[in-house]
Enzyme design. Structure first.
Site, PDB file in Angstrom:
ATOM      1  N   SER A  25       0.877  -1.076   0.065  1.00  0.00           N
ATOM      2  CA  SER A  25       0.015   0.065   0.098  1.00  0.00           C
ATOM      3  C   SER A  25       0.793   1.232   0.139  1.00  0.00           C
ATOM      4  O   SER A  25       2.096   1.050  -0.272  1.00  0.00           O
ATOM      5  CB  SER A  25      -0.975  -0.060   1.119  1.00  0.00           C
ATOM      6  OG  SER A  25      -1.948   1.069   0.822  1.00  0.00           O
ATOM      7  N   ASN A  26       0.351   2.337   0.256  1.00  0.00           N
ATOM      8  CA  ASN A  26       1.141   3.600   0.462  1.00  0.00           C
ATOM      9  C   ASN A  26       0.786   4.569   1.459  1.00  0.00           C
ATOM     10  O   ASN A  26      -0.227   4.182   2.123  1.00  0.00           O
ATOM     11  CB  ASN A  26       1.279   4.459  -0.942  1.00  0.00           C
ATOM     12  CG  ASN A  26      -0.359   4.683  -1.346  1.00  0.00           C
ATOM     13  OD1 ASN A  26      -0.958   5.492  -0.928  1.00  0.00           O
ATOM     14  ND2 ASN A  26      -0.863   3.945  -2.437  1.00  0.00           N
ATOM     15  N   GLU A  27       1.203   5.592   1.540  1.00  0.00           N
ATOM     16  CA  GLU A  27       1.053   6.723   2.628  1.00  0.00           C
ATOM     17  C   GLU A  27      -0.052   7.644   2.578  1.00  0.00           C
ATOM     18  O   GLU A  27      -0.201   8.505   3.063  1.00  0.00           O
ATOM     19  CB  GLU A  27       2.376   7.715   2.870  1.00  0.00           C
ATOM     20  CG  GLU A  27       3.452   6.714   3.609  1.00  0.00           C
ATOM     21  CD  GLU A  27       3.251   6.355   4.980  1.00  0.00           C
ATOM     22  OE1 GLU A  27       2.375   6.990   5.498  1.00  0.00           O
ATOM     23  OE2 GLU A  27       4.047   5.658   5.562  1.00  0.00           O
TER      24      GLU A  27
END
Ligand code: CTP
Length: 210
Positions: A25-27
């Protein structure tokens, strides 16, 4: 007073499963997309928010559809875009996903190897796919660049078939304030320095009256 429109917004990250307990995933916090949906309702529009996994309350009056992966998000877009007048594609969609989703936990240490590889396959470009069917609808894409921002953002605007692209600075990630440049397919350029996401969201919704 602007005409009431149906505004579709995507927000947050996508989550791409490796196995039942691990993912890529990512921030992305989802805050920009949530602010856009809220601004749409405040301006008298109907808003549908397709949200990746984020921990944010649904703004008042907004219809929310929760999704997990990029492919789930595409399915939700295909359901809701036909009845929308505009799409704000603020989600940080994962460009790749694991080629294989293990049914049980991936017992990776069992091989004893010090180094392992995870094969990734390309996800579809959601905004590009959806923009092909846009007709009169307005499509607003986003770009987060660390260098040569305007040139790269303009290239993305064209490649994705959007009407506008919102160029963000990486400092916007998870922050309350942001600096953005809105570049239009018609050559327009608007720069907003150090604004709250609510202020930027209001300017983005105002694009629909242009
Ligand atoms: N986007 C999308 N589908 C994807 C990836 C991104 O619809 N598979 C959308 C995002 O929602 C955003 C824009 O495309 O509106 C971002 O463009 P993209 O080129 O994918 O950006 P990044 O992946 O962040 O950038 P880069 O390719 O430079 O890593």
């Amino acid at each position: 007073m602007s005409t009431e429109r149906h505004v579709l917004v995507t927000a947050g990250p996508t989550r791409e499963a490796i196995d039942p307990v691990r993912y890529l995933s990512n921030e992305s916090s989802g805050r920009m997309g949530f602010a856009i949906a809220e601004a749409a309702v405040k301006a008298g529009h109907r808003a549908t928010l397709i949200a990746g996994p984020v921990d944010l309350p649904t703004p008042k009056g907004v219809e929310r559809v929760d999704v997990v992966s990029a492919r789930d998000m595409l399915a939700a877009l295909e359901d809701h875009f036909p009845s929308a007048d505009a799409l704000y594609m603020a989600a940080a969609v994962a460009d790749y996903r694991p080629a294989q989703r293990h049914a049980g936990k991936w017992k990776v240490k069992e091989s004893g190897a010090d180094s392992v590889s995870l094969e990734l396959v390309r996800n579809p470009d959601l905004v590009k796919t959806i923009a092909r069917t846009k007709g009169e609808r307005r499509v607003i894409a986003f770009a987060l660049e660390t260098s040569d921002g305007e040139r790269r953002a303009l290239a993305k605007l064209q490649a994705k078939g959007a009407d506008w692209i919102v160029l963000n600075d990486p400092s916007a990630l998870g922050a309350g304030r942001t600096t953005v440049t809105i570049l239009g397919a018609d050559g327009s350029r608007q720069h907003f320095e150090d604004r709250t996401k609510a202020q930027v969201a209001e300017s983005l919704i105002a694009l629909l009256d242009e």
